[in-house]
Design an enzyme around this catalytic site. Structure first.
Site, PDB file in Angstrom:
ATOM      1  N   ASP A   4      31.179  29.082 129.050  1.00  0.00           N
ATOM      2  CA  ASP A   4      31.669  28.988 127.675  1.00  0.00           C
ATOM      3  C   ASP A   4      32.769  30.017 127.419  1.00  0.00           C
ATOM      4  O   ASP A   4      32.767  31.099 128.011  1.00  0.00           O
ATOM      5  CB  ASP A   4      30.497  29.208 126.709  1.00  0.00           C
ATOM      6  CG  ASP A   4      30.812  28.706 125.316  1.00  0.00           C
ATOM      7  OD1 ASP A   4      31.741  27.900 125.161  1.00  0.00           O
ATOM      8  OD2 ASP A   4      30.118  29.129 124.366  1.00  0.00           O
ATOM      9  N   HIS A  26      40.930  25.865 129.691  1.00  0.00           N
ATOM     10  CA  HIS A  26      40.110  25.141 130.675  1.00  0.00           C
ATOM     11  C   HIS A  26      40.730  25.258 132.075  1.00  0.00           C
ATOM     12  O   HIS A  26      40.021  25.382 133.073  1.00  0.00           O
ATOM     13  CB  HIS A  26      39.964  23.670 130.288  1.00  0.00           C
ATOM     14  CG  HIS A  26      39.250  23.457 128.976  1.00  0.00           C
ATOM     15  ND1 HIS A  26      38.060  24.074 128.672  1.00  0.00           N
ATOM     16  CD2 HIS A  26      39.550  22.697 127.895  1.00  0.00           C
ATOM     17  CE1 HIS A  26      37.671  23.703 127.460  1.00  0.00           C
ATOM     18  NE2 HIS A  26      38.551  22.870 126.964  1.00  0.00           N
ATOM     19  N   LEU A  44      25.765  24.596 150.782  1.00  0.00           N
ATOM     20  CA  LEU A  44      25.650  24.807 149.335  1.00  0.00           C
ATOM     21  C   LEU A  44      25.712  23.450 148.663  1.00  0.00           C
ATOM     22  O   LEU A  44      26.576  22.642 148.988  1.00  0.00           O
ATOM     23  CB  LEU A  44      26.822  25.677 148.835  1.00  0.00           C
ATOM     24  CG  LEU A  44      27.061  25.722 147.318  1.00  0.00           C
ATOM     25  CD1 LEU A  44      25.914  26.426 146.594  1.00  0.00           C
ATOM     26  CD2 LEU A  44      28.385  26.421 146.995  1.00  0.00           C
TER      27      LEU A  44
HETATM   28  C1  FPP Z   1      33.347  25.522 127.167  1.00  0.00           C
HETATM   29  O1  FPP Z   1      34.363  26.313 126.599  1.00  0.00           O
HETATM   30  C2  FPP Z   1      33.802  24.852 128.361  1.00  0.00           C
HETATM   31  C3  FPP Z   1      33.906  23.510 128.507  1.00  0.00           C
HETATM   32  C4  FPP Z   1      33.565  22.553 127.434  1.00  0.00           C
HETATM   33  C5  FPP Z   1      34.414  22.897 129.732  1.00  0.00           C
HETATM   34  C6  FPP Z   1      34.165  23.641 131.005  1.00  0.00           C
HETATM   35  C7  FPP Z   1      35.270  23.300 131.938  1.00  0.00           C
HETATM   36  C8  FPP Z   1      35.818  24.150 132.828  1.00  0.00           C
HETATM   37  C9  FPP Z   1      35.308  25.507 133.078  1.00  0.00           C
HETATM   38  C10 FPP Z   1      37.014  23.809 133.626  1.00  0.00           C
HETATM   39  C11 FPP Z   1      36.944  22.640 134.478  1.00  0.00           C
HETATM   40  C12 FPP Z   1      35.719  22.488 135.274  1.00  0.00           C
HETATM   41  C13 FPP Z   1      35.720  22.000 136.509  1.00  0.00           C
HETATM   42  C14 FPP Z   1      34.448  21.738 137.218  1.00  0.00           C
HETATM   43  C15 FPP Z   1      36.955  21.703 137.206  1.00  0.00           C
HETATM   44  P1  FPP Z   1      34.775  26.043 125.101  1.00  0.00           P
HETATM   45  O2  FPP Z   1      35.963  25.161 125.102  1.00  0.00           O
HETATM   46  O3  FPP Z   1      33.607  25.509 124.323  1.00  0.00           O
HETATM   47  O4  FPP Z   1      35.135  27.489 124.625  1.00  0.00           O
HETATM   48  P2  FPP Z   1      35.018  28.065 123.144  1.00  0.00           P
HETATM   49  O5  FPP Z   1      33.543  28.205 122.858  1.00  0.00           O
HETATM   50  O6  FPP Z   1      35.696  29.377 123.252  1.00  0.00           O
HETATM   51  O7  FPP Z   1      35.712  27.105 122.243  1.00  0.00           O
END
Ligand code: FPP
Length: 247
Positions: free
Chosen positions: A27, A44, A138
């Site tokens: 997150d 992201h 893994l």
């Molecule tokens: C939460 O941060 C994250 C996500 C909804 C997506 C997670 C994706 C990635 C880490 C990148 C791509 C993954 C792969 C496997 C290639 P948020 O957007 O909710 O952050 P915030 O709480 O600060 O708004």
């Protein structure tokens, strides 16, 4: 001492109490971008680099399972631009990481409602899963279009259908049988859950499987999560006494 030497030494020391299965709620990508006046999707993208780091580190240390919450059932409600951006990123990640997965004996597995993903993403997922299925070092589990309640509901439905068909009786439904209908069947429950971004919530992740998991929450935003911090958390895990409800 070089960082490689240090990690070798650490590995030798920690092998005994290394988690078998690490799960991560990644997150804080949005906040990371916002702080820099960048688009959320750039957050992201930077987050995808941290994904590469944790995969490599788990592989190197000999952790057997890594489960990453990459896209929740609730994430479909984000703007079309953000959902499209995440799907694009996922496609690119799978394509660019496939050679490394093959080379490093990493097996890809997916949990969640993959049928809801765009067709081309489903295709590249199936190809990567098929190409890596014999790998043994893994197992990388990507939670995609995943929700814990949705997963348990699907398991309940499958068991109800078996009862209705006369295959099993209601009293045959045990914890083991429920677990065997989840997307994570055959995978041991996580030993350690890490959540970045500071929120103290499970956010519908692995609701059944986290029953006795050790939690570690850090305020670090996911794109800033680095190898050093990951190793520190693994060290912290070693010191925790796990009682599984016993005294
Ligand atoms: C939460 O941060 C994250 C996500 C909804 C997506 C997670 C994706 C990635 C880490 C990148 C791509 C993954 C792969 C496997 C290639 P948020 O957007 O909710 O952050 P915030 O709480 O600060 O708004």
């Amino acid at each position: 001492m070089s960082s490689n030497d240090a990690s070798q030494q650490r590995r030798a020391e920690t092998d005994a109490r290394l988690p078998v299965h690490v799960a991560i709620i990644m997150d804080g990508n949005g906040r990371w971008a916002q702080k820099r006046l960048l688009s959320r999707i750039l957050g992201h993208e930077k987050g995808a680099e941290a994904v590469r780091m944790v995969v490599r580190t788990c592989r190197e240390l000999g952790i057997a399972y890594l489960t990453l919450y990459a896209f929740s059932t609730e994430n479909w409600q984000r703007s079309k631009a953000e959902v499209d951006g995440l799907m694009r990123l996922l496609r690119r990640f799978l394509k660019t990481e496939m050679p490394e997965m093959l080379q490093n004996n990493i097996r890809l597995h997916v949990i969640g409602r993959t049928e809801k993903l765009p067709l081309d993403v489903q295709q590249v997922l199936s190809q990567t899963i098929a190409a890596t299925q014999a790998n043994t070092a893994l197992q990388l589990n990507l939670a995609l279009s995943y929700g814990g309640r949705d997963e348990i509901t699907r398991a309940a439905r499958a068991l109800a259908a078996e009862v209705q068909a006369g295959i099993i009786a209601p009293e045959d439904i045990s914890e083991e049988r429920v677990a065997s209908r989840l997307d994570t069947r055959g995978i041991p429950d996580p030993d350690l859950l890490i959540r970045t971004g500071g929120d103290m919530r499970i956010s519908n992740f692995l609701l059944w499987q986290l029953a006795y998991t050790e939690f570690f929450v850090t305020s670090t935003l996911w794109p800033d999560f680095d190898r050093e911090q990951f190793l520190k958390i693994l060290d912290d895990f070693r010191t925790r006494e796990r009682r599984f409800g016993r005294v």
